[in-house]
Structures are given as C-alpha cells and as structure tokens.
Design a protein around this motif. Structure first.
Motif, PDB file in Angstrom:
ATOM      1  N   GLU A 176       0.811  -1.223   0.000  1.00 41.09           N
ATOM      2  CA  GLU A 176       0.000   0.000   0.000  1.00 41.09           C
ATOM      3  C   GLU A 176       0.844   1.273   0.000  1.00 41.09           C
ATOM      4  N   TRP A 177       2.151   1.147   0.159  1.00 40.05           N
ATOM      5  CA  TRP A 177       2.995   2.339   0.295  1.00 40.05           C
ATOM      6  C   TRP A 177       2.864   3.321  -0.878  1.00 40.05           C
ATOM      7  N   PRO A 178       2.860   2.871  -2.147  1.00 36.96           N
ATOM      8  CA  PRO A 178       2.705   3.856  -3.231  1.00 36.96           C
ATOM      9  C   PRO A 178       1.417   4.681  -3.097  1.00 36.96           C
ATOM     10  N   ALA A 179       0.326   4.041  -2.638  1.00 34.91           N
ATOM     11  CA  ALA A 179      -0.940   4.779  -2.475  1.00 34.91           C
ATOM     12  C   ALA A 179      -0.841   5.793  -1.343  1.00 34.91           C
ATOM     13  N   ILE A 180      -0.137   5.422  -0.285  1.00 39.30           N
ATOM     14  CA  ILE A 180       0.050   6.370   0.824  1.00 39.30           C
ATOM     15  C   ILE A 180       0.939   7.524   0.377  1.00 39.30           C
ATOM     16  N   ARG A 181       2.027   7.176  -0.278  1.00 41.40           N
ATOM     17  CA  ARG A 181       2.986   8.198  -0.689  1.00 41.40           C
ATOM     18  C   ARG A 181       2.315   9.248  -1.571  1.00 41.40           C
ATOM     19  N   ALA A 182       1.400   8.787  -2.434  1.00 44.40           N
ATOM     20  CA  ALA A 182       0.705   9.714  -3.343  1.00 44.40           C
ATOM     21  C   ALA A 182      -0.151  10.724  -2.585  1.00 44.40           C
ATOM     22  N   LEU A 183      -0.498  10.431  -1.342  1.00 43.03           N
ATOM     23  CA  LEU A 183      -1.337  11.354  -0.555  1.00 43.03           C
ATOM     24  C   LEU A 183      -0.519  12.276   0.345  1.00 43.03           C
ATOM     25  N   LEU A 184       0.779  12.021   0.443  1.00 37.80           N
ATOM     26  CA  LEU A 184       1.614  12.853   1.311  1.00 37.80           C
ATOM     27  C   LEU A 184       1.882  14.205   0.652  1.00 37.80           C
ATOM     28  N   PRO A 185       1.978  15.251   1.457  1.00 37.67           N
ATOM     29  CA  PRO A 185       2.444  16.526   0.904  1.00 37.67           C
ATOM     30  C   PRO A 185       3.943  16.404   0.590  1.00 37.67           C
ATOM     31  N   ASP A 186       4.480  17.354  -0.148  1.00 42.13           N
ATOM     32  CA  ASP A 186       5.928  17.426  -0.375  1.00 42.13           C
ATOM     33  C   ASP A 186       6.615  17.316   0.987  1.00 42.13           C
ATOM     34  N   ILE A 187       7.434  16.302   1.136  1.00 41.63           N
ATOM     35  CA  ILE A 187       7.964  15.980   2.471  1.00 41.63           C
ATOM     36  C   ILE A 187       9.081  16.938   2.903  1.00 41.63           C
ATOM     37  N   ARG A 188       9.628  17.667   1.941  1.00 34.20           N
ATOM     38  CA  ARG A 188      10.773  18.538   2.271  1.00 34.20           C
ATOM     39  C   ARG A 188      10.376  19.631   3.263  1.00 34.20           C
ATOM     40  N   GLY A 189      11.139  19.727   4.320  1.00 32.42           N
ATOM     41  CA  GLY A 189      10.902  20.758   5.327  1.00 32.42           C
ATOM     42  C   GLY A 189       9.803  20.434   6.330  1.00 32.42           C
ATOM     43  N   GLN A 190       9.106  19.299   6.150  1.00 34.07           N
ATOM     44  CA  GLN A 190       8.003  18.971   7.056  1.00 34.07           C
ATOM     45  C   GLN A 190       8.518  18.623   8.452  1.00 34.07           C
ATOM     46  N   GLN A 191       7.705  18.976   9.429  1.00 39.57           N
ATOM     47  CA  GLN A 191       7.962  18.562  10.808  1.00 39.57           C
ATOM     48  C   GLN A 191       6.938  17.491  11.138  1.00 39.57           C
ATOM     49  N   VAL A 192       7.441  16.281  11.302  1.00 39.05           N
ATOM     50  CA  VAL A 192       6.583  15.096  11.241  1.00 39.05           C
ATOM     51  C   VAL A 192       6.456  14.424  12.599  1.00 39.05           C
ATOM     52  N   VAL A 193       5.253  13.955  12.908  1.00 37.22           N
ATOM     53  CA  VAL A 193       5.101  13.010  14.016  1.00 37.22           C
ATOM     54  C   VAL A 193       4.599  11.690  13.416  1.00 37.22           C
ATOM     55  N   ASP A 194       5.273  10.603  13.759  1.00 40.13           N
ATOM     56  CA  ASP A 194       4.987   9.275  13.207  1.00 40.13           C
ATOM     57  C   ASP A 194       4.367   8.443  14.341  1.00 40.13           C
ATOM     58  N   LEU A 195       3.052   8.256  14.252  1.00 39.24           N
ATOM     59  CA  LEU A 195       2.287   7.658  15.357  1.00 39.24           C
ATOM     60  C   LEU A 195       2.269   6.137  15.222  1.00 39.24           C
ATOM     61  N   GLY A 196       3.030   5.451  16.045  1.00 41.72           N
ATOM     62  CA  GLY A 196       3.200   4.002  15.899  1.00 41.72           C
ATOM     63  C   GLY A 196       4.280   3.738  14.875  1.00 41.72           C
ATOM     64  N   CYS A 197       5.490   4.199  15.156  1.00 36.52           N
ATOM     65  CA  CYS A 197       6.545   4.233  14.132  1.00 36.52           C
ATOM     66  C   CYS A 197       7.165   2.868  13.871  1.00 36.52           C
ATOM     67  N   GLY A 198       6.953   1.889  14.777  1.00 38.83           N
ATOM     68  CA  GLY A 198       7.498   0.550  14.563  1.00 38.83           C
ATOM     69  C   GLY A 198       9.003   0.579  14.389  1.00 38.83           C
ATOM     70  N   TYR A 199       9.478  -0.060  13.343  1.00 37.70           N
ATOM     71  CA  TYR A 199      10.920  -0.131  13.074  1.00 37.70           C
ATOM     72  C   TYR A 199      11.496   1.189  12.558  1.00 37.70           C
ATOM     73  N   GLY A 200      10.646   2.188  12.361  1.00 38.86           N
ATOM     74  CA  GLY A 200      11.145   3.493  11.933  1.00 38.86           C
ATOM     75  C   GLY A 200      11.385   3.634  10.433  1.00 38.86           C
ATOM     76  N   TRP A 201      10.811   2.749   9.633  1.00 37.63           N
ATOM     77  CA  TRP A 201      11.048   2.813   8.186  1.00 37.63           C
ATOM     78  C   TRP A 201      10.538   4.122   7.596  1.00 37.63           C
ATOM     79  N   PHE A 202       9.333   4.516   7.992  1.00 39.73           N
ATOM     80  CA  PHE A 202       8.799   5.770   7.449  1.00 39.73           C
ATOM     81  C   PHE A 202       9.568   6.975   7.984  1.00 39.73           C
ATOM     82  N   SER A 203       9.840   6.979   9.289  1.00 42.60           N
ATOM     83  CA  SER A 203      10.574   8.108   9.883  1.00 42.60           C
ATOM     84  C   SER A 203      11.872   8.330   9.114  1.00 42.60           C
ATOM     85  N   HIS A 204      12.546   7.232   8.836  1.00 37.38           N
ATOM     86  CA  HIS A 204      13.830   7.323   8.151  1.00 37.38           C
ATOM     87  C   HIS A 204      13.660   7.783   6.700  1.00 37.38           C
ATOM     88  N   TRP A 205      12.635   7.241   6.038  1.00 31.93           N
ATOM     89  CA  TRP A 205      12.346   7.681   4.660  1.00 31.93           C
ATOM     90  C   TRP A 205      12.099   9.191   4.637  1.00 31.93           C
TER      91      TRP A 205
END
Lengths: 249, 249
Positions: free
Chosen positions: A30-59
């Motif tokens: 499902e990641w491509p579908a999620i990614r398509a809904l994200l705003p331009d990630i540059r400069g964002q201040q992000v909170v990752d709720l239930g980050c697990g192994y941190g794959w998204f945080s790191h991306w």
C-alpha cells in the motif's frame, strides 16, 4: 493502556519476519498509495504515530523532512528503530497513543501506518493530533478496514464453484475484537467507517481523500497472493487537513 | 439512459406494496437519520433527485420549503406523485438523472433517496448538482451501501451455529451489478465507498457526515426483521456542502 502485544516474544518474532519489517516501505504494497497522498515531504515537521521499526521516519528525513518524532508503545520496536533507522533528525520516543501529549502547533504532518485500529479513544487521539498540527497541517494514515475487522469469525468462506467471499457480521456492533495474528489474543477496536469519518470531522479535520486500498495489476503480477484483496477492502488510507473550523468539544 | 425498471408492471406492482410506498417517510426506517442531517427546511429551494411517489417533496413543502422540483425517470411514479402528493409549490418533472440539466445556482438543498446507485456517471451528476446549488447549499442523500451491492451472489451465508454473515466479494471490481429485486434484472452501479467519497470531493463538495445506517433498539423492537441489518451496512446516508474550493475539472 493499549495492549502492548508487540513486546511479547512470539508476536515480535513473527512480526520481524514480515516483508514490511524486513524490506521496509518497499515490502508494504500500500505504500505507493500512501505516498501519493503525502504533501511534499521537504521541510516537514513530522510526528509518526506508531513508528514501529522506523522505516517511514527514516524515509521522511532521507527525503528532506526537517524532523521526525517517532512514537511507539513497544520497547522492542524502538530498539530496532534506533538500531537500523537512526538519524540525528529523528527522535524516537516511547508513548502510549491513548495518552498522547504533544506540544501545540509543533508539527506540519502527522503520519500513522496500521496503528489506529488498536486505539480505544480514537476521538481523543485525533483531537490531540489536531492541536499538535499547525494551521493547514496534514494527517495521513492507514488503518485496518472496518469490513476486514467486523466479523466475529473473520475467515474466507469458500463456495462450491471455487469462489470465495469475506464474511461481514456484527458490523454495527462497535468495540473490541480479539483475533489471532502472529500470536493469540490480539486486541483491536472495531468502529464503522462512518464513525471513523465522523470522528475525524468532529475532531476538526477536513476529509481530503479516502482510499480503500486494493492491489493494482502490477501488484498482482508481482504478488499473486494479493488476489484475495480484490474481494474485500482490507485497508483504509485517509488524508485529512487541520480544518479552519473549530472542532466540536 | 438509466434503466427505467420502475415503469415495468411487475416492478411497479411490487414497489407499490413496500411500506415506504404505502406509508411514505414513516415507512422508511432510515428517515429519522436522514431528517437529522437536513438543514432547517423552511424557505429552502429544493431539488428532489429520484422523487418517486413524492413523499419527501410533499413533506418538504408541508414543513415550509419554498419550492420543490421533483425529478424522476418513471412516468408511473410521477403519475402517482401527482395524484397523491400534489402541491402548488411542487413541480414534478420527468428526467433521466444521467442527463441532468439544472439552472445554475437555483437551489439551496439537493436531496435524493436511494436513487444514486442506479447512476453510471455519478461524477457528472454531482458536478451538475454542485453547479445548481447556491454557495453554502447542501446535498443530503441515501444510497445502497457498496458492501450491500458488491457481491456477485448477494445472499446471507448461514453457519452451523445459527449465525449468519453477509458475503463480500469482487468489492474492488466496480461497475454493473444485476440483481433480482421485485423483478428480474435490476441494474445497479457498484462503486467502492472510497470512490463515492472522492467523487464528492472532486465534484466540489465538502463531506459533513457519513452514516452507515443501522437499526436502533427502538427500530428493532418495532420491526424485529431489521435484526439482519446489525450485521451489514445496507445503506449509506451522506451530508455534504457546496465547497468554496473549485472542483477538479
């Protein structure tokens, strides 16, 4: 407190074998579908709720996010995140999302992958997230679909012509569902899709997109086992914005 | 053109026996939920999309609506509406909703009861409705739930413990569904719930409420047969507003 099943040995062991644990975002269809809904990630201040192994945080920081606060209830998850997805711009912290307390207006993007169906007081969580977002801030999350979760006996029903269907029962009965997934007695919270959407609206969000994820032709070619997901909506992906209208209190 | 099944004798005969035909809004268990989503009806300029016997059109003017344009594809329906629910403030007209053409900014409320699942080009219809609404105008409608409609064999599955479930299959396969209801070969258009919501948003509406209707305790006491509807979402009730943001074209 939310059940912390992720720290039991059997569950963690099973979880660590999943493609999405081993391969990260590339292992999540499902990641491509999620990614398509994200705003331009540059400069964002992000909170990752239930980050697990941190794959998204790191991306996120790899693709230009200014900072990420990665929150999870599981010590084992956070240890793994710190070990394989550490970065100076990421702060991993232990947190029960039922008791989320965040600085007001601190973030521009709240993200969550397959965590919110464990939360009992989702309205409380959503109000906290809204308060923690700047005006115009975004919330993008995936969650198990209520149709996937509703039945008391959630397993495929085969007919005599080789077809199969997914059973729906007790859909209107909201509350706890206990299933066996990776280990026995995993507790989830069933809410109807209507309730989820109305909680978002009442918490001061504006709904921008609602995706009932299903496999693309390319997904099916690569992973034939995903053919089941043609038949039922398994996962919901939602994009919403902090509304200028005040939430109902 | 939309299938005009309502004008076939068997269908019309069966339809005229339904509680909602004989008793009007009082015979429709979802009516209280719809009514709760309507704006103050006094002074509203209403278009009733798929008005049928005209029960809602008549209720609206009786409760203070300034005018109602009641549209339906079925001559028999309109003849019945004109006969039992006539009023000088109501204009009943024959119309295929696939080819809706309405004056721009003419209405303050668009209403539709269980008609939109027959429409193939729902995006086109929604854009027409938005254009016909004044700024801040409302759209309130009910529609068959996609979960009710998706299966190619939509019938209860009984288990050996006396339980039952509703089958979901081919959910992600959108398009025509043919069922037998009151007469053979009734054609409906299946869309996922996500597609429906995103069509609304892309047509320039803001989602205000999404109700997956289910029976209340009082409904169950009065109509025990409604107990089935605890298990599946059968009907969707949606409230939306004409958005100030321009639609995607």
């Amino acid at each position: 407190m939310t059940q912390n099943i992720y720290d039991t040995d059997t569950f963690f062991e099973g979880y660590s074998q999943l493609p999405r644990s081993q391969r990260g975002l590339a292992g999540a269809p499902e990641w491509p579908a999620i990614r398509a809904l994200l705003p331009d990630i540059r400069g964002q201040q992000v909170v990752d709720l239930g980050c697990g192994y941190g794959w998204f945080s790191h991306w996120a920081v790899e693709h230009g996010a200014a900072s990420v606060l990665g929150l999870d209830i599981s010590e084992k998850m956070l240890a793994r995140a710190t070990s394989i997805n550490a970065d100076s711009r990421i702060d991993y912290q232990r947190c029960d999302l039922e008791r989320l307390a965040l600085p007001s207006g601190r973030f521009t993007l709240a993200y969550s992958s397959l965590a919110l169906h464990y939360i009992r007081d989702l309205g409380g969580l959503l109000r906290s997230v809204r308060e923690a977002l700047q005006p115009g801030g975004r919330l993008v999350f995936s969650i198990e679909h209520p149709i996937y979760m509703a039945s008391l006996h959630p397993d495929w029903v085969n007919d005599d012509q080789g077809g199969r269907s997914w059973p729906v029962d007790h859909y209107q009965v909201e509350g706890q569902r206990t299933t066996d997934w990776l280990s026995a007695g995993v507790i989830k919270q069933h809410r109807t899709l209507g309730t989820l959407v109305n909680l978002l609206i009442d918490s001061g969000f504006r709904l921008d997109r609602l995706i009932e994820w299903g496999p693309s032709a390319q997904d099916l070619a690569t992973h034939p086992a995903l053919a089941d997901e043609i038949h039922r909506p398994m996962m919901l992906i939602v994009a919403a914005s902090r509304d200028s209208v005040q939430p109902i209190t």
